[in-house]
Design an enzyme around this catalytic site. Structure first.
Site, PDB file in Angstrom:
ATOM      1  N   ARG A   1       0.727  -1.185   0.102  1.00  0.00           N
ATOM      2  CA  ARG A   1       0.216   0.017  -0.032  1.00  0.00           C
ATOM      3  C   ARG A   1       0.722   1.364  -0.110  1.00  0.00           C
ATOM      4  NH1 ARG A   1      -4.822   0.268   3.924  1.00  0.00           N
ATOM      5  NH2 ARG A   1      -3.231  -0.132   5.567  1.00  0.00           N
ATOM      6  N   ASP A   2       2.225   1.290  -0.047  1.00  0.00           N
ATOM      7  CA  ASP A   2       2.928   2.434  -0.190  1.00  0.00           C
ATOM      8  C   ASP A   2       4.281   2.215  -1.059  1.00  0.00           C
ATOM      9  OD1 ASP A   2       3.301   5.231   0.149  1.00  0.00           O
ATOM     10  OD2 ASP A   2       4.268   4.953   2.381  1.00  0.00           O
ATOM     11  N   ILE A   3       4.006   1.605  -1.913  1.00  0.00           N
ATOM     12  CA  ILE A   3       5.113   1.248  -3.010  1.00  0.00           C
ATOM     13  C   ILE A   3       5.670   2.759  -3.542  1.00  0.00           C
ATOM     14  CG2 ILE A   3       6.314   0.388  -5.041  1.00  0.00           C
ATOM     15  CD1 ILE A   3       5.672  -1.763  -2.645  1.00  0.00           C
TER      16      ILE A   3
END
Length: 169
Positions: free
Chosen positions: A12-14
């Site tokens: 969810r935070d690449i």
């Protein structure tokens, strides 16, 4: 994360701030603080999390998280590495299937235009990255497909995941 875990993990935070290089310049994804285990057969609703410029459009609109949200973020990150900065408006032009994507517009303008094998590898990476940005999440490749394409000497992306034509100019 998506394919080898019994419950897939969606990061969810690449984003560029969450990729670290080791002493051999090998990249490692970090900061799993907002990662989510996907429950099979569940809707997997979530609150919006992650770095705004990398969030898949469907996550922002529906709050339903899938592996394809990370695929979108990976596409943004790959283009950022190639361009030397966040791809911004380039993403919107890449999303249009009728648009020819100029390779020169996807590259860092501070560098000399690539030739030969380097140019061919960059075309492969930009092609993969733009496939990750497909507006329809189901039409995006999986991370397993992306890994195989990056490891292969030839990329043949099915027409269901390819976007506009990449042109060297």
């Amino acid at each position: 994360m998506h394919h080898d875990c019994s419950s897939p993990i969606v990061h969810r935070d690449i984003s560029s701030k969450n990729v670290l290089l080791d002493f051999d310049y090998e990249a490692h994804v970090s900061n799993f603080g907002i990662a989510k285990l996907l429950k099979q057969g569940s809707s997997n609703w979530t609150s919006l999390a992650g770095t705004y410029e990398y969030v898949a459009p469907e996550l922002a609109y529906t709050m339903q998280v899938t592996e394809k949200c990370d695929v979108y973020s990976f596409g943004v990150l790959a283009l950022e590495v190639i361009k030397g900065n966040h791809p911004g408006d380039f993403i919107y032009s890449a999303l249009s299937p009728s648009t020819n994507i100029l390779l020169k517009d996807a590259l860092d303008q501070c560098l000399q235009p690539p030739t030969g094998q380097v140019r061919d590898e960059l075309i492969k990476i930009v092609t993969i990255a733009t496939a990750c940005l497909h507006a329809n999440p189901q039409s995006r490749p999986t991370m397993l497909m992306i890994s195989r394409w990056l490891s292969s000497s030839i990329v043949q992306i099915p027409t269901t995941v390819s976007l506009g034509q990449l042109v060297w100019a």
